[in-house]
Design a protein around this motif. Sequence first.
Motif: not given
Length: 106
Positions: A1-12, A14-31
Motif C-alpha cells: 500500500m505504501r508503494i502505491i501511495h508513493w507512486i501516486f505522489r510521483a505521478a502528481v 510529474f503532472v504538475l512539473f509537466a504543467f509548469a514546463l508547458n506554461n513558461q510563457h509570460a502573461v499580462d496581469l492587469n491590476w
Amino acid sequence: MRIIHWIFRAAVFFVLFAFALNNQHAVDLNWFFGVSTHAPMVLVVLAAFAAGCVVGVLAMLPGWWRQHRRTRALEAAVPRSAVPQPATPAGQPSEAELPHPPRDGL
C-alpha cells in the motif's frame, strides 16, 4: 500500500512539473487603475495556490482556537484520579504503592 501511495505522489509531481514546463510563457496581469505587470504563468498559478492556502488556514484558525480552548477546559475539569492508570505486571507495585514517586528525567 505504501508503494502505491508513493507512486501516486510521483505521478502528481510529474503532472504538475509537466504543467509548469508547458506554461513558461509570460502573461499580462492587469491590476486596478491601469497598472499591469508581466509574469510567467507558473508563478501566477503558484501565487494563486499559495494565497488560497493562506486564506484557507486563516479561515480555519478561529475554529481551531475554539476547539483548543474547549479541550483544555474539559481536561482541567476531569480530576486526575478519574484518569485510568495503566495496568502493572503481576508482582510489581503501582506508582501509588511506591515509597517515593519516580523522578522524571533520571
